[in-house]
Scaffold this motif. Structure first.
Motif, mmCIF file in Angstrom:
data_model
loop_
_atom_site.group_PDB
_atom_site.id
_atom_site.type_symbol
_atom_site.label_atom_id
_atom_site.label_comp_id
_atom_site.label_asym_id
_atom_site.label_seq_id
_atom_site.Cartn_x
_atom_site.Cartn_y
_atom_site.Cartn_z
ATOM 1 N N LYS A 146 12.316 2.534 44.759
ATOM 2 C CA LYS A 146 10.881 2.253 44.929
ATOM 3 C C LYS A 146 10.530 1.973 46.384
ATOM 4 C CE LYS A 146 10.091 0.365 40.336
ATOM 5 N NZ LYS A 146 9.727 -0.859 39.597
ATOM 6 N N HIS A 147 11.404 1.263 47.090
ATOM 7 C CA HIS A 147 11.090 0.886 48.476
ATOM 8 C C HIS A 147 10.818 2.119 49.325
ATOM 9 C CE1 HIS A 147 13.959 -2.605 47.377
ATOM 10 N NE2 HIS A 147 12.738 -2.883 47.007
ATOM 11 N N TRP A 148 11.772 3.070 49.220
ATOM 12 C CA TRP A 148 11.614 4.306 50.011
ATOM 13 C C TRP A 148 10.292 4.982 49.681
ATOM 14 C CZ3 TRP A 148 14.754 5.599 53.838
ATOM 15 C CH2 TRP A 148 16.051 5.077 53.841
ATOM 16 N N LYS A 186 7.588 3.929 48.240
ATOM 17 C CA LYS A 186 6.375 3.192 48.625
ATOM 18 C C LYS A 186 6.099 3.327 50.124
ATOM 19 C CE LYS A 186 6.293 -0.367 45.038
ATOM 20 N NZ LYS A 186 6.539 -1.809 44.786
ATOM 21 N N ILE A 187 7.155 3.304 50.913
ATOM 22 C CA ILE A 187 6.978 3.470 52.359
ATOM 23 C C ILE A 187 6.449 4.877 52.663
ATOM 24 C CG2 ILE A 187 8.155 3.556 54.600
ATOM 25 C CD1 ILE A 187 10.098 1.370 53.408
ATOM 26 N N LEU A 236 21.501 4.472 43.425
ATOM 27 C CA LEU A 236 20.071 4.292 43.188
ATOM 28 C C LEU A 236 19.593 4.929 41.880
ATOM 29 C CD1 LEU A 236 18.492 4.687 46.733
ATOM 30 C CD2 LEU A 236 19.652 2.756 45.690
ATOM 31 N N TRP A 270 14.537 -1.604 54.257
ATOM 32 C CA TRP A 270 13.324 -1.086 53.600
ATOM 33 C C TRP A 270 12.694 -2.124 52.657
ATOM 34 C CZ3 TRP A 270 18.107 1.343 53.274
ATOM 35 C CH2 TRP A 270 18.793 1.216 52.062
ATOM 36 N N THR A 271 13.475 -3.089 52.188
ATOM 37 C CA THR A 271 12.903 -4.166 51.373
ATOM 38 C C THR A 271 11.970 -5.016 52.230
ATOM 39 O OG1 THR A 271 14.952 -4.255 50.081
ATOM 40 C CG2 THR A 271 13.463 -6.138 49.892
ATOM 41 N N GLU A 321 1.418 0.069 39.638
ATOM 42 C CA GLU A 321 1.154 -1.011 40.590
ATOM 43 C C GLU A 321 -0.139 -0.747 41.356
ATOM 44 O OE1 GLU A 321 4.479 -2.258 43.028
ATOM 45 O OE2 GLU A 321 5.913 -1.557 41.530
ATOM 46 N N ASN A 380 9.921 -7.213 40.608
ATOM 47 C CA ASN A 380 11.317 -6.987 40.206
ATOM 48 C C ASN A 380 12.150 -6.319 41.302
ATOM 49 O OD1 ASN A 380 10.157 -4.498 40.157
ATOM 50 N ND2 ASN A 380 11.004 -3.873 38.173
ATOM 51 N N GLU A 381 11.638 -6.361 42.548
ATOM 52 C CA GLU A 381 12.372 -5.750 43.666
ATOM 53 C C GLU A 381 12.826 -6.819 44.656
ATOM 54 O OE1 GLU A 381 9.694 -2.734 45.280
ATOM 55 O OE2 GLU A 381 8.844 -2.599 43.274
ATOM 56 N N GLU A 417 15.667 0.083 41.248
ATOM 57 C CA GLU A 417 14.538 -0.552 41.926
ATOM 58 C C GLU A 417 14.547 -0.253 43.431
ATOM 59 O OE1 GLU A 417 17.062 -2.136 40.620
ATOM 60 O OE2 GLU A 417 17.896 -3.421 42.180
ATOM 61 N N ASP A 418 15.737 0.062 43.979
ATOM 62 C CA ASP A 418 15.802 0.374 45.410
ATOM 63 C C ASP A 418 15.188 1.736 45.749
ATOM 64 O OD1 ASP A 418 16.990 -2.031 45.842
ATOM 65 O OD2 ASP A 418 19.010 -1.265 46.197
ATOM 66 N N GLU A 443 6.559 3.738 36.896
ATOM 67 C CA GLU A 443 6.465 2.279 37.137
ATOM 68 C C GLU A 443 5.671 1.994 38.407
ATOM 69 O OE1 GLU A 443 10.143 0.078 37.080
ATOM 70 O OE2 GLU A 443 10.835 1.118 35.278
ATOM 71 N N CYS A 491 3.649 -4.619 49.525
ATOM 72 C CA CYS A 491 3.773 -3.827 48.296
ATOM 73 C C CYS A 491 5.146 -3.992 47.643
ATOM 74 C CB CYS A 491 3.463 -2.357 48.573
ATOM 75 S SG CYS A 491 4.634 -1.544 49.665
ATOM 76 N N PHE A 519 -1.103 2.177 44.073
ATOM 77 C CA PHE A 519 -0.243 3.357 43.917
ATOM 78 C C PHE A 519 -0.685 4.232 42.738
ATOM 79 C CE2 PHE A 519 2.263 0.351 46.338
ATOM 80 C CZ PHE A 519 2.832 1.156 47.317
ATOM 81 N N ALA A 525 2.790 4.877 51.692
ATOM 82 C CA ALA A 525 1.970 4.125 52.655
ATOM 83 C C ALA A 525 1.798 4.909 53.955
ATOM 84 C CB ALA A 525 2.623 2.764 52.937
ATOM 85 N N ILE A 572 10.523 -4.054 54.987
ATOM 86 C CA ILE A 572 9.343 -3.256 55.362
ATOM 87 C C ILE A 572 8.303 -3.328 54.244
ATOM 88 C CG2 ILE A 572 8.479 -0.922 55.843
ATOM 89 C CD1 ILE A 572 11.170 -0.302 57.187
ATOM 90 N N CYS A 573 8.737 -3.168 52.982
ATOM 91 C CA CYS A 573 7.803 -3.236 51.854
ATOM 92 C C CYS A 573 7.190 -4.631 51.736
ATOM 93 C CB CYS A 573 8.496 -2.850 50.547
ATOM 94 S SG CYS A 573 8.701 -1.064 50.350
ATOM 95 N N LEU A 592 4.537 -4.777 54.209
ATOM 96 C CA LEU A 592 3.398 -3.936 53.825
ATOM 97 C C LEU A 592 2.609 -4.547 52.673
ATOM 98 C CD1 LEU A 592 5.065 -0.379 53.903
ATOM 99 C CD2 LEU A 592 3.170 -1.128 55.348
ATOM 100 N N HIS A 640 20.920 0.536 40.620
ATOM 101 C CA HIS A 640 19.954 -0.032 41.563
ATOM 102 C C HIS A 640 18.671 0.810 41.640
ATOM 103 C CE1 HIS A 640 23.581 -2.151 42.705
ATOM 104 N NE2 HIS A 640 22.905 -2.947 43.504
#
Lengths: 129, 235
Positions: B177-179, B181-182, B168, A102-103, B143, A115-116, B174-175, B139, A111, B146, B185, A105-106, A109, B172
């Motif tokens: 956020k990925h989910w 954001k997807i 998470l 998923w990193t 961005e 910090n990720e 910050e992980d 957070e 986005c 978003f 999107a 994928i972002c 994208l 972690h």
């Protein structure tokens, strides 16, 4: 997920996603793969069992599979795999980077936040910022 | 020359406590393909064939007290290649289940006990969990692209319910956020439960069927309560 649950079709789906986000020319498959692949050694409670030395030994098969591809990044679809494959690279000083699916994928994208990017190498650290 | 059946009368073998195991272990033809395929063969002198033989011969203490069942990940490569389709990973898990719970290795049983008691492996209180989710959500909302993002906690009728890996909301964040954001999107209609959100189920690892059923039941209850059609259980 592949060998014990959904079989090779779901492995094909994962390859479709990875190839779409990284570009087909940047994808290198490992061998053996799909239902015949080897486990990384992070799952089944291994990471939580405290048997670190045995876990590193278990992971040598996966480490050698990854190194044989010559790839700079290994994409992992699960938390246990990520923790183990990342740890193998550090422990054996293998030099490859380990990123969550998923990193990537972002990143594709456009986005992925500043910090990720903990697991990205220098070549991708600034991409899309 | 002494024939094998004069040395050992196979009909006299006591399968002991393993008599009721339904994993086809007695079908083993000792070909050793499982051992050749196993990434952990050789560590502690283990290989899958030896464990299958221990079970078949009823050697309970040797199997249950050893580290063998715990240095296997139950990945299933052995069963995948086994010509007799012996259910070796299930057999390993069943042997794990016979270990006294205070002798389960590492943090596995302690984490599971916390999950049964509090709803998650960390024992994280509900208000702290919600605070973390909303904090990470804020957070993301800062961005570009978003704006207005919020975390849809306990949303009725969402298309997807997602569970959370305790890592998470611990080290972690910050992980997460990925989910999210997807989902954003993709225009996905999703939700996350405010409690009993734990996605890892260490009852699977420790062979604790009752605990595993409890954990799965909680997720199923969320699906019913919130009338969600699809489950994303990314562990």
């Amino acid at each position: 997920m592949v060998r014990k649950s959904f079989g090779d079709p779901v492995a094909e789906d994962l390859r479709f996603v990875v190839k779409t986000v990284v570009g087909e020319e940047n994808f290198v498959d490992m061998y053996p793969n799909k239902s015949n692949n080897y486990c990384c050694g992070g799952g089944g409670g291994y990471l939580q069992s405290g048997f670190t030395e045995a876990r590193h030994e278990y992971g040598r098969m996966k480490l050698n599979q990854i190194l044989a591809t010559g790839a700079n990044y290994c994409i992992t679809p699960c938390h246990n795999c990520h923790a183990q494959v990342h740890d193998l690279s550090e422990h054996y000083e293998a030099g490859y980077h380990t990123v969550h699916l998923w990193t990537i994928i972002c990143l594709a994208l456009g986005c992925l936040g500043e910090n990720e990017r903990t697991y990205l190498g220098e070549d991708l650290a600034e991409v899309g910022l | 020359m002494t024939k094998p059946d004069e040395i050992m009368d196979l009909s006299q073998i006591d399968h002991g406590v393993f008599r009721s195991f339904p994993f086809l272990q007695d079908h083993c033809i000792t070909c050793g393909i499982c051992s050749s395929s196993c990434p952990v063969s050789g560590i502690d002198g283990f290989d899958p064939r030896k464990l299958v033989r221990l079970i078949s011969l009823g050697m309970k203490d040797e199997a249950v007290d050893s580290r063998w069942p715990w240095i296997c990940t139950m990945c299933g490569k052995c069963q995948y290649v086994c010509p007799m389709d012996i259910h070796i990973p299930d057999l390993v898990r069943a042997v794990r289940s016979m270990r006294e719970r205070d002798k389960v290795p590492g943090i596995l049983h302690k984490g599971l006990e916390a999950a049964i008691r509090t709803g998650n492996n960390l024992g994280l209180p509900k208000e702290d969990f919600i605070f973390i989710l909303e904090d990470v959500g804020e957070e993301i909302a800062e961005e570009p692209g978003f704006e207005g993002f919020t975390v849809p906690i306990d949303k009725d009728g969402a298309n997807i319910l997602t569970t959370i890996h305790n890592k998470l909301v611990n080290t972690h964040t910050e992980d997460l956020k990925h989910w999210w954001k997807i989902f954003y999107a993709a225009g996905e209609d999703w939700t996350v439960p405010s409690d009993q959100w734990e996605g890892t189920n260490w009852g699977l690892f420790t062979g604790d069927d009752q605990a595993m059923k409890t954990m799965v039941g909680r997720i199923a209850d969320h699906m019913d309560r919130l009338k969600v059609k699809n489950l994303l259980w990314p562990e």
